[in-house]
Design a protein around this motif. Structure first.
Motif, PDB file in Angstrom:
ATOM      1  N   LYS A 165       0.817  -1.212   0.000  1.00 42.53           N
ATOM      2  CA  LYS A 165       0.000   0.000   0.000  1.00 42.53           C
ATOM      3  C   LYS A 165       0.856   1.270   0.000  1.00 42.53           C
ATOM      4  O   LYS A 165       0.326   2.379  -0.120  1.00 42.53           O
ATOM      5  CB  LYS A 165      -0.953  -0.008   1.201  1.00 42.53           C
ATOM      6  N   ASP A 166       2.188   1.130   0.150  1.00 42.14           N
ATOM      7  CA  ASP A 166       3.102   2.272   0.082  1.00 42.14           C
ATOM      8  C   ASP A 166       3.514   2.597  -1.354  1.00 42.14           C
ATOM      9  O   ASP A 166       4.343   3.477  -1.580  1.00 42.14           O
ATOM     10  CB  ASP A 166       4.375   1.992   0.900  1.00 42.14           C
ATOM     11  N   THR A 167       2.937   1.891  -2.318  1.00 40.76           N
ATOM     12  CA  THR A 167       3.323   2.079  -3.718  1.00 40.76           C
ATOM     13  C   THR A 167       3.194   3.526  -4.175  1.00 40.76           C
ATOM     14  O   THR A 167       4.085   4.059  -4.859  1.00 40.76           O
ATOM     15  CB  THR A 167       2.488   1.166  -4.639  1.00 40.76           C
ATOM     16  N   ASN A 168       2.086   4.185  -3.827  1.00 39.78           N
ATOM     17  CA  ASN A 168       1.904   5.580  -4.237  1.00 39.78           C
ATOM     18  C   ASN A 168       3.021   6.457  -3.710  1.00 39.78           C
ATOM     19  O   ASN A 168       3.516   7.355  -4.406  1.00 39.78           O
ATOM     20  CB  ASN A 168       0.555   6.110  -3.753  1.00 39.78           C
ATOM     21  N   MET A 169       3.424   6.224  -2.465  1.00 38.29           N
ATOM     22  CA  MET A 169       4.511   7.005  -1.867  1.00 38.29           C
ATOM     23  C   MET A 169       5.826   6.769  -2.613  1.00 38.29           C
ATOM     24  O   MET A 169       6.578   7.710  -2.893  1.00 38.29           O
ATOM     25  CB  MET A 169       4.660   6.626  -0.386  1.00 38.29           C
ATOM     26  N   ILE A 170       6.106   5.518  -2.959  1.00 39.61           N
ATOM     27  CA  ILE A 170       7.333   5.189  -3.695  1.00 39.61           C
ATOM     28  C   ILE A 170       7.346   5.893  -5.049  1.00 39.61           C
ATOM     29  O   ILE A 170       8.344   6.511  -5.441  1.00 39.61           O
ATOM     30  CB  ILE A 170       7.449   3.663  -3.896  1.00 39.61           C
ATOM     31  N   VAL A 171       6.237   5.803  -5.756  1.00 40.88           N
ATOM     32  CA  VAL A 171       6.132   6.417  -7.086  1.00 40.88           C
ATOM     33  C   VAL A 171       6.245   7.935  -6.989  1.00 40.88           C
ATOM     34  O   VAL A 171       6.943   8.572  -7.790  1.00 40.88           O
ATOM     35  CB  VAL A 171       4.800   6.004  -7.755  1.00 40.88           C
ATOM     36  N   ASP A 172       5.569   8.540  -6.000  1.00 43.44           N
ATOM     37  CA  ASP A 172       5.628   9.993  -5.828  1.00 43.44           C
ATOM     38  C   ASP A 172       7.064  10.446  -5.574  1.00 43.44           C
ATOM     39  O   ASP A 172       7.512  11.467  -6.108  1.00 43.44           O
ATOM     40  CB  ASP A 172       4.738  10.437  -4.672  1.00 43.44           C
ATOM     41  N   GLN A 173       7.794   9.685  -4.761  1.00 48.08           N
ATOM     42  CA  GLN A 173       9.179  10.051  -4.465  1.00 48.08           C
ATOM     43  C   GLN A 173      10.054   9.947  -5.704  1.00 48.08           C
ATOM     44  O   GLN A 173      10.933  10.788  -5.933  1.00 48.08           O
ATOM     45  CB  GLN A 173       9.726   9.173  -3.342  1.00 48.08           C
ATOM     46  N   LEU A 174       9.832   8.917  -6.508  1.00 47.46           N
ATOM     47  CA  LEU A 174      10.595   8.775  -7.749  1.00 47.46           C
ATOM     48  C   LEU A 174      10.356   9.964  -8.675  1.00 47.46           C
ATOM     49  O   LEU A 174      11.295  10.524  -9.253  1.00 47.46           O
ATOM     50  CB  LEU A 174      10.193   7.486  -8.476  1.00 47.46           C
ATOM     51  N   VAL A 175       9.090  10.333  -8.819  1.00 48.44           N
ATOM     52  CA  VAL A 175       8.741  11.455  -9.706  1.00 48.44           C
ATOM     53  C   VAL A 175       9.331  12.758  -9.179  1.00 48.44           C
ATOM     54  O   VAL A 175       9.884  13.558  -9.943  1.00 48.44           O
ATOM     55  CB  VAL A 175       7.208  11.571  -9.850  1.00 48.44           C
ATOM     56  N   MET A 176       9.231  12.992  -7.867  1.00 47.85           N
ATOM     57  CA  MET A 176       9.761  14.216  -7.283  1.00 47.85           C
ATOM     58  C   MET A 176      11.284  14.277  -7.382  1.00 47.85           C
ATOM     59  O   MET A 176      11.861  15.328  -7.657  1.00 47.85           O
ATOM     60  CB  MET A 176       9.319  14.340  -5.820  1.00 47.85           C
ATOM     61  N   ALA A 177      11.959  13.132  -7.154  1.00 48.02           N
ATOM     62  CA  ALA A 177      13.422  13.088  -7.279  1.00 48.02           C
ATOM     63  C   ALA A 177      13.843  13.370  -8.718  1.00 48.02           C
ATOM     64  O   ALA A 177      14.836  14.058  -8.968  1.00 48.02           O
ATOM     65  CB  ALA A 177      13.949  11.725  -6.835  1.00 48.02           C
ATOM     66  N   SER A 178      13.062  12.860  -9.667  1.00 49.84           N
ATOM     67  CA  SER A 178      13.349  13.116 -11.070  1.00 49.84           C
ATOM     68  C   SER A 178      13.178  14.601 -11.398  1.00 49.84           C
ATOM     69  O   SER A 178      14.012  15.204 -12.083  1.00 49.84           O
ATOM     70  CB  SER A 178      12.421  12.277 -11.950  1.00 49.84           C
ATOM     71  N   ALA A 180      13.555  17.031  -9.453  1.00 54.09           N
ATOM     72  CA  ALA A 180      14.571  17.835  -8.762  1.00 54.09           C
ATOM     73  C   ALA A 180      15.978  17.568  -9.291  1.00 54.09           C
ATOM     74  O   ALA A 180      16.942  18.173  -8.818  1.00 54.09           O
ATOM     75  CB  ALA A 180      14.526  17.547  -7.262  1.00 54.09           C
ATOM     76  N   SER A 181      16.092  16.676 -10.262  1.00 55.94           N
ATOM     77  CA  SER A 181      17.419  16.311 -10.755  1.00 55.94           C
ATOM     78  C   SER A 181      17.442  16.256 -12.274  1.00 55.94           C
ATOM     79  O   SER A 181      16.455  16.566 -12.941  1.00 55.94           O
ATOM     80  CB  SER A 181      17.822  14.941 -10.197  1.00 55.94           C
ATOM     81  N   LYS A 182      18.587  15.832 -12.801  1.00 56.38           N
ATOM     82  CA  LYS A 182      18.739  15.712 -14.248  1.00 56.38           C
ATOM     83  C   LYS A 182      18.411  14.302 -14.733  1.00 56.38           C
ATOM     84  O   LYS A 182      18.598  13.985 -15.896  1.00 56.38           O
ATOM     85  CB  LYS A 182      20.177  16.066 -14.646  1.00 56.38           C
ATOM     86  N   SER A 183      17.952  13.451 -13.829  1.00 59.32           N
ATOM     87  CA  SER A 183      17.626  12.073 -14.178  1.00 59.32           C
ATOM     88  C   SER A 183      16.139  11.904 -14.456  1.00 59.32           C
ATOM     89  O   SER A 183      15.310  12.543 -13.813  1.00 59.32           O
ATOM     90  CB  SER A 183      18.033  11.114 -13.046  1.00 59.32           C
ATOM     91  N   SER A 184      15.839  11.019 -15.375  1.00 55.99           N
ATOM     92  CA  SER A 184      14.441  10.677 -15.640  1.00 55.99           C
ATOM     93  C   SER A 184      14.009   9.616 -14.631  1.00 55.99           C
ATOM     94  O   SER A 184      14.836   9.008 -13.944  1.00 55.99           O
ATOM     95  CB  SER A 184      14.300  10.121 -17.057  1.00 55.99           C
ATOM     96  N   VAL A 185      12.706   9.390 -14.555  1.00 54.89           N
ATOM     97  CA  VAL A 185      12.196   8.328 -13.683  1.00 54.89           C
ATOM     98  C   VAL A 185      12.730   6.975 -14.151  1.00 54.89           C
ATOM     99  O   VAL A 185      13.050   6.104 -13.328  1.00 54.89           O
ATOM    100  CB  VAL A 185      10.650   8.335 -13.676  1.00 54.89           C
ATOM    101  N   ASP A 186      12.867   6.790 -15.466  1.00 53.00           N
ATOM    102  CA  ASP A 186      13.440   5.546 -15.990  1.00 53.00           C
ATOM    103  C   ASP A 186      14.851   5.331 -15.447  1.00 53.00           C
ATOM    104  O   ASP A 186      15.204   4.227 -15.016  1.00 53.00           O
ATOM    105  CB  ASP A 186      13.503   5.588 -17.524  1.00 53.00           C
ATOM    106  N   GLU A 187      15.658   6.398 -15.467  1.00 53.38           N
ATOM    107  CA  GLU A 187      17.044   6.286 -14.994  1.00 53.38           C
ATOM    108  C   GLU A 187      17.101   6.033 -13.486  1.00 53.38           C
ATOM    109  O   GLU A 187      17.874   5.193 -13.016  1.00 53.38           O
ATOM    110  CB  GLU A 187      17.817   7.551 -15.355  1.00 53.38           C
ATOM    111  N   LEU A 188      16.295   6.751 -12.735  1.00 53.48           N
ATOM    112  CA  LEU A 188      16.270   6.547 -11.284  1.00 53.48           C
ATOM    113  C   LEU A 188      15.778   5.144 -10.940  1.00 53.48           C
ATOM    114  O   LEU A 188      16.291   4.510 -10.009  1.00 53.48           O
ATOM    115  CB  LEU A 188      15.370   7.592 -10.612  1.00 53.48           C
ATOM    116  N   THR A 209      17.677   7.845   0.151  1.00 58.25           N
ATOM    117  CA  THR A 209      18.285   7.200  -1.019  1.00 58.25           C
ATOM    118  C   THR A 209      17.947   7.964  -2.295  1.00 58.25           C
ATOM    119  O   THR A 209      18.817   8.223  -3.133  1.00 58.25           O
ATOM    120  CB  THR A 209      17.792   5.739  -1.137  1.00 58.25           C
ATOM    121  N   ASN A 210      16.675   8.342  -2.440  1.00 59.96           N
ATOM    122  CA  ASN A 210      16.267   9.117  -3.615  1.00 59.96           C
ATOM    123  C   ASN A 210      16.982  10.464  -3.674  1.00 59.96           C
ATOM    124  O   ASN A 210      17.393  10.919  -4.748  1.00 59.96           O
ATOM    125  CB  ASN A 210      14.748   9.346  -3.584  1.00 59.96           C
TER     126      ASN A 210
END
Length: 290
Positions: A165-178, A180-188, A209-210
């Motif tokens: 059930k934490d999936t939404n949180m994981i995905v949101d963090q990936l998108v936000m880290a992307s 805020a950086s030069k990396s795409s979600v695919d790369e992260l 980690t993100n």
């Protein structure tokens, strides 16, 4: 994470078109039948007139049967990845694939592939049902590959011992880290394969980690290099010789129980020690340490 990702409901074009076409052809066929009765044309004459339409109907129905056959094959692939005790959940998994295909850009067949990916990582049917929509949100929000997002989510769930059930949180963090950086979600997502296990074993959080991956990406670590670099850095920080050298400088790496205190705290101490140093001296110190 304060950002709210808004998604537009989108109906699956292929399934919509197939349904509408079958309905239209069904209505046309019924109308043709009424015409036969009303006008009283000979069977042969009407057959000739309807021959082209019949071919069209056969082709449309054949295509629809093929499409549903493909869906059945995709569903069976999901089932083979599940424990046999979970096979009774397949009706729910099928229903989820069909329903989500009406609200996201992916077709039901694409969604089955995502469900298969999740099940392949050893997750139960209940976990498949809990994680699938969150992955679709991430794919739609970022434009990333579904397989990459699914792999990142399953890796994070396992490594950081999170709940499905934490999936939404994981995905949101990936998108936000992307963002805020030069990396795409695919790369992260790819980076996770190389560093998530080590980071989790050192009790780093998913957000830490993100953040580390985003910082490395902004400092020249392209693509998956950020993941391998972070894994190497964490390995160095827990190396006995490096740890001793850092402690000689007054930098604490572990707490009283011997547990790693976290990358952010270590970097904070290094930053304090390096204040006032020139770039050349700072780089020299870092090379000596790492």
């Amino acid at each position: 994470i304060d950002a709210i990702i808004r998604l537009r409901d989108q109906f699956t074009p292929t399934l919509r078109r197939a349904r509408d076409e079958l309905n239209r052809l069904s209505a046309t066929n019924a109308k043709a039948s009424r015409s036969i009765t009303g006008v009283g044309d000979s069977i042969n004459a009407v057959s000739e007139k309807l021959a082209p339409l019949a071919i069209g109907i056969t082709g449309a129905v054949g295509g629809a049967v093929l499409a549903f056959s493909d869906l059945d094959d995709a569903a069976r692939k999901v089932q083979t990845r599940l424990d046999e005790s979970d096979w009774n959940k397949m009706p729910q998994i099928k229903q989820q694939a069909m329903e989500l295909s009406l609200h996201y850009k992916q077709s039901a067949q694409d969604i089955y592939a995502i469900q298969e990916n999740i099940a392949s990582a050893g997750f139960s049917a209940a976990q498949v049902l809990d994680t699938t929509e969150g992955i679709l949100r991430g794919v739609d929000a970022s434009g990333a590959q579904a397989e990459t997002v699914a792999n990142a989510v399953t890796t994070a769930l396992i490594a950081f011992k999170l709940n499905a059930k934490d999936t939404n949180m994981i995905v949101d963090q990936l998108v936000m880290a992307s963002n805020a950086s030069k990396s795409s979600v695919d790369e992260l997502g790819e980076c996770f394969k190389y560093c998530a296990g080590t980071a989790a074993n050192l009790h780093m959080s998913l957000s830490e980690t993100n953040a580390a991956l985003a910082i490395m990406a902004n400092n020249g670590a392209d693509g998956t290099t950020a993941g391998t670099n972070l894994d190497a850095l964490l390995g160095k920080l827990t190396d006995a010789k490096v740890k001793a050298s850092l402690e000689d400088m007054g930098i604490q790496v572990a707490d009283a129980q011997g547990n790693f205190i976290g990358l952010i705290k270590v970097i904070g101490q290094l930053d304090q020690k390096f204040k006032g140093m020139g770039d050349v001296e700072k780089q020299g110190k870092l090379r000596m340490l790492f």
